[in-house]
Design a protein around this motif. Structure first.
Motif, PDB file in Angstrom:
ATOM      1  N   ASP A 188      37.759  35.798  33.027  1.00  0.00           N
ATOM      2  CA  ASP A 188      38.332  34.708  32.234  1.00  0.00           C
ATOM      3  C   ASP A 188      39.784  34.442  32.615  1.00  0.00           C
ATOM      4  O   ASP A 188      40.243  33.285  32.609  1.00  0.00           O
ATOM      5  N   ARG A 189      40.498  35.503  32.979  1.00  0.00           N
ATOM      6  CA  ARG A 189      41.904  35.345  33.334  1.00  0.00           C
ATOM      7  C   ARG A 189      42.077  34.801  34.758  1.00  0.00           C
ATOM      8  O   ARG A 189      42.996  34.027  35.018  1.00  0.00           O
ATOM      9  N   ILE A 190      41.208  35.199  35.663  1.00  0.00           N
ATOM     10  CA  ILE A 190      41.342  34.780  37.062  1.00  0.00           C
ATOM     11  C   ILE A 190      40.664  33.437  37.316  1.00  0.00           C
ATOM     12  O   ILE A 190      41.160  32.595  38.068  1.00  0.00           O
ATOM     13  N   ARG A 191      39.505  33.255  36.742  1.00  0.00           N
ATOM     14  CA  ARG A 191      38.751  31.990  36.846  1.00  0.00           C
ATOM     15  C   ARG A 191      38.426  31.631  38.303  1.00  0.00           C
ATOM     16  O   ARG A 191      38.600  30.497  38.732  1.00  0.00           O
ATOM     17  N   SER A 192      37.935  32.598  39.037  1.00  0.00           N
ATOM     18  CA  SER A 192      37.440  32.343  40.382  1.00  0.00           C
ATOM     19  C   SER A 192      35.937  32.079  40.305  1.00  0.00           C
ATOM     20  O   SER A 192      35.241  32.678  39.481  1.00  0.00           O
ATOM     21  N   PRO A 193      35.397  31.206  41.175  1.00  0.00           N
ATOM     22  CA  PRO A 193      33.958  30.944  41.142  1.00  0.00           C
ATOM     23  C   PRO A 193      33.117  32.049  41.784  1.00  0.00           C
ATOM     24  O   PRO A 193      31.895  31.967  41.790  1.00  0.00           O
ATOM     25  N   ALA A 194      33.762  33.076  42.331  1.00  0.00           N
ATOM     26  CA  ALA A 194      33.026  34.150  43.005  1.00  0.00           C
ATOM     27  C   ALA A 194      32.024  34.796  42.049  1.00  0.00           C
ATOM     28  O   ALA A 194      32.314  35.016  40.866  1.00  0.00           O
ATOM     29  N   GLU A 195      30.836  35.103  42.569  1.00  0.00           N
ATOM     30  CA  GLU A 195      29.814  35.732  41.739  1.00  0.00           C
ATOM     31  C   GLU A 195      30.182  37.173  41.405  1.00  0.00           C
ATOM     32  O   GLU A 195      29.925  37.647  40.303  1.00  0.00           O
ATOM     33  N   GLU A 196      30.754  37.873  42.388  1.00  0.00           N
ATOM     34  CA  GLU A 196      31.132  39.266  42.174  1.00  0.00           C
ATOM     35  C   GLU A 196      32.621  39.417  42.455  1.00  0.00           C
ATOM     36  O   GLU A 196      33.093  39.100  43.535  1.00  0.00           O
ATOM     37  N   TYR A 197      33.344  39.909  41.487  1.00  0.00           N
ATOM     38  CA  TYR A 197      34.778  40.106  41.645  1.00  0.00           C
ATOM     39  C   TYR A 197      35.041  41.456  42.327  1.00  0.00           C
ATOM     40  O   TYR A 197      34.337  42.436  42.088  1.00  0.00           O
ATOM     41  N   LYS A 198      36.079  41.478  43.156  1.00  0.00           N
ATOM     42  CA  LYS A 198      36.504  42.694  43.844  1.00  0.00           C
ATOM     43  C   LYS A 198      38.000  42.877  43.604  1.00  0.00           C
ATOM     44  O   LYS A 198      38.676  41.999  43.058  1.00  0.00           O
ATOM     45  N   ALA A 199      38.520  43.999  44.084  1.00  0.00           N
ATOM     46  CA  ALA A 199      39.933  44.295  43.870  1.00  0.00           C
ATOM     47  C   ALA A 199      40.839  43.237  44.483  1.00  0.00           C
ATOM     48  O   ALA A 199      41.922  42.957  43.956  1.00  0.00           O
ATOM     49  N   ASN A 200      40.400  42.633  45.595  1.00  0.00           N
ATOM     50  CA  ASN A 200      41.287  41.662  46.254  1.00  0.00           C
ATOM     51  C   ASN A 200      41.564  40.443  45.379  1.00  0.00           C
ATOM     52  O   ASN A 200      42.582  39.766  45.558  1.00  0.00           O
ATOM     53  N   HIS A 201      40.690  40.155  44.430  1.00  0.00           N
ATOM     54  CA  HIS A 201      40.975  39.069  43.495  1.00  0.00           C
ATOM     55  C   HIS A 201      42.217  39.395  42.653  1.00  0.00           C
ATOM     56  O   HIS A 201      43.085  38.549  42.436  1.00  0.00           O
ATOM     57  N   ARG A 245      48.992  38.264  39.658  1.00  0.00           N
ATOM     58  CA  ARG A 245      49.792  39.459  39.370  1.00  0.00           C
ATOM     59  C   ARG A 245      49.719  39.840  37.881  1.00  0.00           C
ATOM     60  O   ARG A 245      49.611  41.022  37.535  1.00  0.00           O
ATOM     61  N   ALA A 246      49.762  38.876  37.020  1.00  0.00           N
ATOM     62  CA  ALA A 246      49.730  39.173  35.585  1.00  0.00           C
ATOM     63  C   ALA A 246      48.426  39.852  35.175  1.00  0.00           C
ATOM     64  O   ALA A 246      48.414  40.717  34.283  1.00  0.00           O
ATOM     65  N   VAL A 247      47.333  39.488  35.829  1.00  0.00           N
ATOM     66  CA  VAL A 247      46.036  40.107  35.517  1.00  0.00           C
ATOM     67  C   VAL A 247      46.027  41.564  35.981  1.00  0.00           C
ATOM     68  O   VAL A 247      45.540  42.453  35.269  1.00  0.00           O
ATOM     69  N   LEU A 248      46.583  41.803  37.164  1.00  0.00           N
ATOM     70  CA  LEU A 248      46.667  43.165  37.684  1.00  0.00           C
ATOM     71  C   LEU A 248      47.501  44.035  36.748  1.00  0.00           C
ATOM     72  O   LEU A 248      47.113  45.173  36.419  1.00  0.00           O
TER      73      LEU A 248
END
Length: 329
Positions: free
Chosen positions: A61-74, A81-84
C-alpha cells in the motif's frame, strides 16, 4: 491440532514450538570471491501469518508498485526510503521479531581455508586483517582467488598447485610479517589439501565447505532457541536444501544442543512470513555491503543494527563494530 499463534508459536506440543520463517540473499554458489555480491545474509522472522500478511500488505500500500511479487529492491529504491525506514524502525512491524546472520564472503573463504588446513580460527582472523595491507590489493586478491579455487568442488587447472604457489610467492615477498608467517605455516599442509581434493574427486561432498547457507541455518536455529524453546524453521525452497542436507542441519544442531525440531520448505510467495524474511535478507545484505565498502548511510546502518546477529561471520573490524551490537542476541 497446529496453527500459527500471535507470536509465531505452534500449539500441540508439551512445550510451545516457535515457528521461524527464513530466507537468504546473496547466494553465488561457491564463487565467493568473484561473484555478484560480497555479503551473504540469512534472515529470520518470528511472526504469525496474519501479522506477516499485514506487513506485506502495508508495504504494498505504501509503495504502490504493480509488481505481483515484492522484493527487497522495491524498498531499497530512494523514492521508497520512508517505507524502508518504517519497516526497520523500533515501532515498525518486525522490530524485536526478526534477526539476520551476515557473512562477509571473502572472510568466510579465508576462515574455511585456514580452518581446513590449520584448524586455527585466530590465524584466519590475523591473515584476513593483515593480508591486504601486507600483500597489497593485487597480491591479496590473488590469494583469495587461489583459496576459493582450492576449496570449491568444481575447478579448472590444478587448484593445489595454484594455492601453494601463490602462498609461497607472497610469503617470500613479505618475510617477517604476521601474514607471511601464517602462509609459511600453510606450506606444511599440502598433504591435507591434496587429501581434500581427492575427496572432492570421488564425488561432490554432502556439505560443501564454501556453502554459507547450511551453517547459517544452524546458527539461525541457535539464535531463536536460546531461551530453551524448540524451534521449527520454515524456509524458502532452495536446490541446496535436499533431504540429506536437511537431515545434516537437524543432526548438527542437535549435537550442538540447539533445540531444532525440524526444517520445512515452502514456496516464498505462498507464505507471507517468508516474504518478510526475504525483504529483510535483501535489505540487510545491501546495507551491510555498503558499510563494508565505505559507502554506508549511517541512518540505515543504525536501523539495521538491532537485527544483526553478533556472531555473524565478519572479518572487517571497522564495519563489524558499526553493524552489530555486541550485547544483542
Amino acid at each position: 491440532m497446529s496453527g500459527n499463534l500471535a507470536d509465531g508459536e505452534r500449539a500441540g506440543a508439551a512445550r510451545p514450538c516457535l515457528e521461524i520463517a527464513c530466507d537468504e540473499s546473496g547466494s553465488d554458489g561457491e564463487n565467493l570471491t568473484g561473484g555478484n555480491t560480497d555479503v551473504f545474509a540469512h534472515a529470520s522472522v518470528s511472526l504469525s501469518v496474519t501479522a506477516a500478511a499485514a506487513a506485506v500488505r502495508e508495504t504494498r500500500d505504501r509503495i504502490r508498485s504493480p509488481a505481483e511479487e515484492y522484493k527487497a529492491n522495491h524498498l531499497l529504491r530512494e523514492k521508497h526510503r520512508a517505507v524502508l525506514e518504517w519497516l526497520l524502525a523500533p515501532d515498525g512491524p518486525i522490530h524485536g521479531r526478526a534477526r539476520v546472520h551476515l557473512m562477509e564472503k571473502t572472510y568466510f573463504v579465508v576462515d574455511r581455508a585456514v580452518s581446513l588446513l590449520l584448524d586455527d580460527p585466530e590465524g584466519a582472523v590475523t591473515l584476513f586483517r593483515e593480508g591486504r595491507r601486507t600483500f597489497g590489493e593485487e597480491g591479496w586478491r590473488a590469494f583469495l582467488d587461489a583459496a576459493n579455487r582450492l576449496l570449491r568442488v568444481r575447478h579448472n587447472g590444478d587448484p593445489v598447485e595454484i594455492f601453494y604457489g601463490t602462498a609461497d610467492s607472497l610469503a617470500r615477498a613479505h618475510p617477517g610479517t604476521d601474514a607471511a608467517r601464517i602462509l609459511e605455516r600453510l606450506a606444511a599442509t599440502r598433504p591435507r589439501a591434496e587429501s581434500y581434493r581427492a575427496g572432492c574427486a570421488d564425488g561432490p561432498p554432502l556439505i560443501p565447505v564454501l556453502n554459507p547457507l547450511l551453517p547459517a541455518i544452524v546458527r539461525t536455529a541457535a539464535l531463536w532457541s536460546g531461551d530453551g524453546r524448540p524451534v521449527t524453521l520454515v524456509h524458502d525452497r532452495q536446490n541446496m536444501l535436499t533431504p540429506d542436507r536437511i537431515a545434516w542441519i537437524e543432526q548438527t544442531a542437535r549435537r550442538a544442543g540447539v533445540g531444532l525440531a525440524g526444517v520445512r520448505l515452502v514456496v516464498a510467495r505462498d507464505d507471507a512470513r517468508v516474504q518478510v524474511a526475504d525483504f529483510l535478507a535483501g535489505i540487510a545484505r545491501k546495507i551491510a555491503s555498503d558499510e563494508l565498502n565505505g559507502r554506508a548511510d549511517p541512518a540505515l546502518t543504525a536501523l539495521l543494527r538491532p537485527y544483526v546477529d553478533p556472531a555473524s561471520v565478519w572479518g572487517d573490524a571497522r564495519s563489524r563494530a558499526l553493524l552489530a551490537d555486541p550485547v544483542a542476541g
